[in-house]
Scaffold this motif. Structure first.
Motif, PDB file in Angstrom:
ATOM      1  N   PRO A 136       0.841  -1.203   0.000  1.00  0.00           N
ATOM      2  CA  PRO A 136       0.000   0.000   0.000  1.00  0.00           C
ATOM      3  C   PRO A 136       0.874   1.250   0.000  1.00  0.00           C
ATOM      4  O   PRO A 136       1.978   1.246   0.553  1.00  0.00           O
ATOM      5  CB  PRO A 136      -0.785  -0.103   1.314  1.00  0.00           C
ATOM      6  CG  PRO A 136      -0.717  -1.527   1.700  1.00  0.00           C
ATOM      7  CD  PRO A 136       0.583  -2.053   1.155  1.00  0.00           C
ATOM      8  N   GLY A 137       0.404   2.292  -0.625  1.00  0.00           N
ATOM      9  CA  GLY A 137       1.198   3.503  -0.672  1.00  0.00           C
ATOM     10  C   GLY A 137       0.482   4.672  -1.327  1.00  0.00           C
ATOM     11  O   GLY A 137      -0.691   4.579  -1.697  1.00  0.00           O
ATOM     12  N   ILE A 138       1.222   5.748  -1.460  1.00  0.00           N
ATOM     13  CA  ILE A 138       0.722   6.969  -2.088  1.00  0.00           C
ATOM     14  C   ILE A 138       1.719   7.384  -3.161  1.00  0.00           C
ATOM     15  O   ILE A 138       2.925   7.471  -2.901  1.00  0.00           O
ATOM     16  CB  ILE A 138       0.551   8.104  -1.057  1.00  0.00           C
ATOM     17  CG1 ILE A 138      -0.450   7.699   0.020  1.00  0.00           C
ATOM     18  CG2 ILE A 138       0.115   9.388  -1.741  1.00  0.00           C
ATOM     19  CD1 ILE A 138      -0.562   8.682   1.172  1.00  0.00           C
ATOM     20  N   ILE A 139       1.203   7.635  -4.347  1.00  0.00           N
ATOM     21  CA  ILE A 139       2.033   8.091  -5.456  1.00  0.00           C
ATOM     22  C   ILE A 139       1.708   9.555  -5.697  1.00  0.00           C
ATOM     23  O   ILE A 139       0.560   9.911  -5.976  1.00  0.00           O
ATOM     24  CB  ILE A 139       1.744   7.269  -6.735  1.00  0.00           C
ATOM     25  CG1 ILE A 139       2.005   5.795  -6.475  1.00  0.00           C
ATOM     26  CG2 ILE A 139       2.572   7.794  -7.900  1.00  0.00           C
ATOM     27  CD1 ILE A 139       1.451   4.881  -7.540  1.00  0.00           C
ATOM     28  N   ASN A 140       2.707  10.431  -5.549  1.00  0.00           N
ATOM     29  CA  ASN A 140       2.517  11.872  -5.772  1.00  0.00           C
ATOM     30  C   ASN A 140       3.025  12.239  -7.157  1.00  0.00           C
ATOM     31  O   ASN A 140       4.126  11.854  -7.538  1.00  0.00           O
ATOM     32  CB  ASN A 140       3.268  12.690  -4.714  1.00  0.00           C
ATOM     33  CG  ASN A 140       2.654  12.519  -3.341  1.00  0.00           C
ATOM     34  OD1 ASN A 140       1.450  12.579  -3.176  1.00  0.00           O
ATOM     35  ND2 ASN A 140       3.492  12.270  -2.356  1.00  0.00           N
ATOM     36  N   SER A 141       2.200  13.012  -7.865  1.00  0.00           N
ATOM     37  CA  SER A 141       2.563  13.427  -9.216  1.00  0.00           C
ATOM     38  C   SER A 141       2.171  14.887  -9.413  1.00  0.00           C
ATOM     39  O   SER A 141       1.016  15.251  -9.189  1.00  0.00           O
ATOM     40  CB  SER A 141       1.828  12.542 -10.224  1.00  0.00           C
ATOM     41  OG  SER A 141       2.084  12.961 -11.537  1.00  0.00           O
ATOM     42  N   PRO A 142       3.111  15.739  -9.841  1.00  0.00           N
ATOM     43  CA  PRO A 142       2.779  17.153 -10.052  1.00  0.00           C
ATOM     44  C   PRO A 142       1.976  17.350 -11.346  1.00  0.00           C
ATOM     45  O   PRO A 142       2.019  16.519 -12.254  1.00  0.00           O
ATOM     46  CB  PRO A 142       4.146  17.829 -10.156  1.00  0.00           C
ATOM     47  CG  PRO A 142       5.059  16.759 -10.625  1.00  0.00           C
ATOM     48  CD  PRO A 142       4.528  15.473 -10.085  1.00  0.00           C
ATOM     49  N   PHE A 143       1.246  18.460 -11.403  1.00  0.00           N
ATOM     50  CA  PHE A 143       0.524  18.842 -12.608  1.00  0.00           C
ATOM     51  C   PHE A 143       0.476  20.359 -12.706  1.00  0.00           C
ATOM     52  O   PHE A 143       0.746  21.062 -11.738  1.00  0.00           O
ATOM     53  CB  PHE A 143      -0.891  18.243 -12.646  1.00  0.00           C
ATOM     54  CG  PHE A 143      -1.824  18.748 -11.582  1.00  0.00           C
ATOM     55  CD1 PHE A 143      -2.589  19.892 -11.780  1.00  0.00           C
ATOM     56  CD2 PHE A 143      -1.953  18.081 -10.372  1.00  0.00           C
ATOM     57  CE1 PHE A 143      -3.453  20.354 -10.799  1.00  0.00           C
ATOM     58  CE2 PHE A 143      -2.822  18.534  -9.387  1.00  0.00           C
ATOM     59  CZ  PHE A 143      -3.566  19.676  -9.602  1.00  0.00           C
ATOM     60  N   THR A 144       0.165  20.837 -13.893  1.00  0.00           N
ATOM     61  CA  THR A 144      -0.001  22.276 -14.114  1.00  0.00           C
ATOM     62  C   THR A 144      -1.371  22.532 -14.734  1.00  0.00           C
ATOM     63  O   THR A 144      -1.983  21.630 -15.327  1.00  0.00           O
ATOM     64  CB  THR A 144       1.093  22.839 -15.041  1.00  0.00           C
ATOM     65  OG1 THR A 144       1.036  22.167 -16.296  1.00  0.00           O
ATOM     66  CG2 THR A 144       2.472  22.690 -14.427  1.00  0.00           C
ATOM     67  N   LEU A 145      -1.827  23.757 -14.584  1.00  0.00           N
ATOM     68  CA  LEU A 145      -3.082  24.202 -15.177  1.00  0.00           C
ATOM     69  C   LEU A 145      -2.796  25.395 -16.080  1.00  0.00           C
ATOM     70  O   LEU A 145      -1.927  26.206 -15.774  1.00  0.00           O
ATOM     71  CB  LEU A 145      -4.082  24.612 -14.087  1.00  0.00           C
ATOM     72  CG  LEU A 145      -4.531  23.522 -13.123  1.00  0.00           C
ATOM     73  CD1 LEU A 145      -5.329  24.120 -11.973  1.00  0.00           C
ATOM     74  CD2 LEU A 145      -5.354  22.480 -13.857  1.00  0.00           C
ATOM     75  N   ALA A 146      -3.536  25.495 -17.166  1.00  0.00           N
ATOM     76  CA  ALA A 146      -3.411  26.638 -18.072  1.00  0.00           C
ATOM     77  C   ALA A 146      -4.813  27.055 -18.509  1.00  0.00           C
ATOM     78  O   ALA A 146      -5.611  26.211 -18.939  1.00  0.00           O
ATOM     79  CB  ALA A 146      -2.562  26.282 -19.283  1.00  0.00           C
ATOM     80  N   TYR A 147      -5.108  28.342 -18.374  1.00  0.00           N
ATOM     81  CA  TYR A 147      -6.418  28.863 -18.757  1.00  0.00           C
ATOM     82  C   TYR A 147      -6.601  28.737 -20.267  1.00  0.00           C
ATOM     83  O   TYR A 147      -5.722  29.103 -21.037  1.00  0.00           O
ATOM     84  CB  TYR A 147      -6.540  30.326 -18.329  1.00  0.00           C
ATOM     85  CG  TYR A 147      -7.866  30.949 -18.681  1.00  0.00           C
ATOM     86  CD1 TYR A 147      -8.980  30.700 -17.901  1.00  0.00           C
ATOM     87  CD2 TYR A 147      -7.994  31.771 -19.801  1.00  0.00           C
ATOM     88  CE1 TYR A 147     -10.206  31.257 -18.222  1.00  0.00           C
ATOM     89  CE2 TYR A 147      -9.220  32.337 -20.126  1.00  0.00           C
ATOM     90  CZ  TYR A 147     -10.326  32.074 -19.333  1.00  0.00           C
ATOM     91  OH  TYR A 147     -11.538  32.628 -19.655  1.00  0.00           O
ATOM     92  N   ARG A 148      -7.756  28.194 -20.696  1.00  0.00           N
ATOM     93  CA  ARG A 148      -8.050  28.057 -22.123  1.00  0.00           C
ATOM     94  C   ARG A 148      -9.102  29.042 -22.596  1.00  0.00           C
ATOM     95  O   ARG A 148      -8.925  29.715 -23.593  1.00  0.00           O
ATOM     96  CB  ARG A 148      -8.532  26.642 -22.437  1.00  0.00           C
ATOM     97  CG  ARG A 148      -7.413  25.684 -22.578  1.00  0.00           C
ATOM     98  CD  ARG A 148      -7.775  24.311 -23.063  1.00  0.00           C
ATOM     99  NE  ARG A 148      -9.009  24.187 -23.814  1.00  0.00           N
ATOM    100  CZ  ARG A 148      -9.600  23.037 -24.048  1.00  0.00           C
ATOM    101  NH1 ARG A 148      -9.086  21.920 -23.594  1.00  0.00           N
ATOM    102  NH2 ARG A 148     -10.710  22.972 -24.738  1.00  0.00           N
ATOM    103  N   GLU A 149     -10.236  29.092 -21.883  1.00  0.00           N
ATOM    104  CA  GLU A 149     -11.342  29.922 -22.340  1.00  0.00           C
ATOM    105  C   GLU A 149     -12.359  30.134 -21.231  1.00  0.00           C
ATOM    106  O   GLU A 149     -12.341  29.450 -20.216  1.00  0.00           O
ATOM    107  CB  GLU A 149     -12.023  29.291 -23.558  1.00  0.00           C
ATOM    108  CG  GLU A 149     -12.605  27.918 -23.274  1.00  0.00           C
ATOM    109  CD  GLU A 149     -13.034  27.172 -24.522  1.00  0.00           C
ATOM    110  OE1 GLU A 149     -12.671  27.595 -25.633  1.00  0.00           O
ATOM    111  OE2 GLU A 149     -13.723  26.153 -24.370  1.00  0.00           O
ATOM    112  N   ALA A 150     -13.249  31.083 -21.468  1.00  0.00           N
ATOM    113  CA  ALA A 150     -14.324  31.372 -20.520  1.00  0.00           C
ATOM    114  C   ALA A 150     -15.366  30.256 -20.565  1.00  0.00           C
ATOM    115  O   ALA A 150     -15.415  29.470 -21.518  1.00  0.00           O
ATOM    116  CB  ALA A 150     -14.967  32.708 -20.860  1.00  0.00           C
TER     117      ALA A 150
END
Length: 171
Positions: A136-150
């Motif tokens: 058992p465990g936890i896998i951490n993964s980074p992510f980014t967000l980028a604005y696309r549209e309204a």
């Protein structure tokens, strides 16, 4: 004396005109590209829903603290209802096919996503209970967000109507 009256009128006019929400524009809203460090990109559609914070009962305070971000994920991007805790938006969602086992089957996981709307980055923590013969465990993964549209439709961030005085019950 006429000058004093004119200045007073301008100051009072400015105070009445500045009763708009001070930080409501800082609440995330729109369509964003979700890009994990490993994996394929997806889309987040974020609809905010807020309640005015009570403050000192004279004026409601429009702060992100009283908001929930309804995140609709698509194309592999998980979704859920994010709340602001310690300056970071966060939500947890179960994923019935969160981890692919070596034999090709899928095992369930619980995903916790935390992100900062100022840096447009975050971490996806995938918790698994030892399925697939792993510890058992936890896998951490980074992510980014980028604005696309309204958003396709306008959103009323503060849909509730609150009483003008007293306890400020909202309905």
């Amino acid at each position: 004396m006429a000058t004093f009256s004119a200045v007073l009128a301008v100051v009072l006019g400015m105070s009445v005109a500045s009763t708009t929400p001070a930080r409501a524009s800082e609440v995330m809203e729109g369509v964003y590209t979700y890009t994990p460090a490993d994996g394929t990109s997806g889309t987040w559609t974020i609809y905010p829903s807020c309640v005015p914070v009570v403050g000192d009962l004279r004026e409601p305070l429009y702060l992100p603290v009283g908001c929930t971000l309804h995140v609709a994920g698509s194309q592999g991007a998980p979704g859920g209802d994010a709340r602001l805790v310690g300056g970071v938006w966060s939500f947890t969602t179960p994923n019935s096919k969160g981890m692919k086992c070596p034999d090709g089957t899928w095992a369930p996981t619980v995903d916790t996503l935390s992100f900062d709307d100022a840096t447009m980055s975050g971490t996806r923590s995938i918790s698994h209970n030892g399925n697939c013969g792993m510890q058992p465990g936890i896998i951490n993964s980074p992510f980014t967000l980028a604005y696309r549209e309204a958003l396709p439709l306008p959103v009323d961030r503060y849909p509730l109507i609150c009483e003008p005085g007293g306890l400020r019950r909202c309905f």
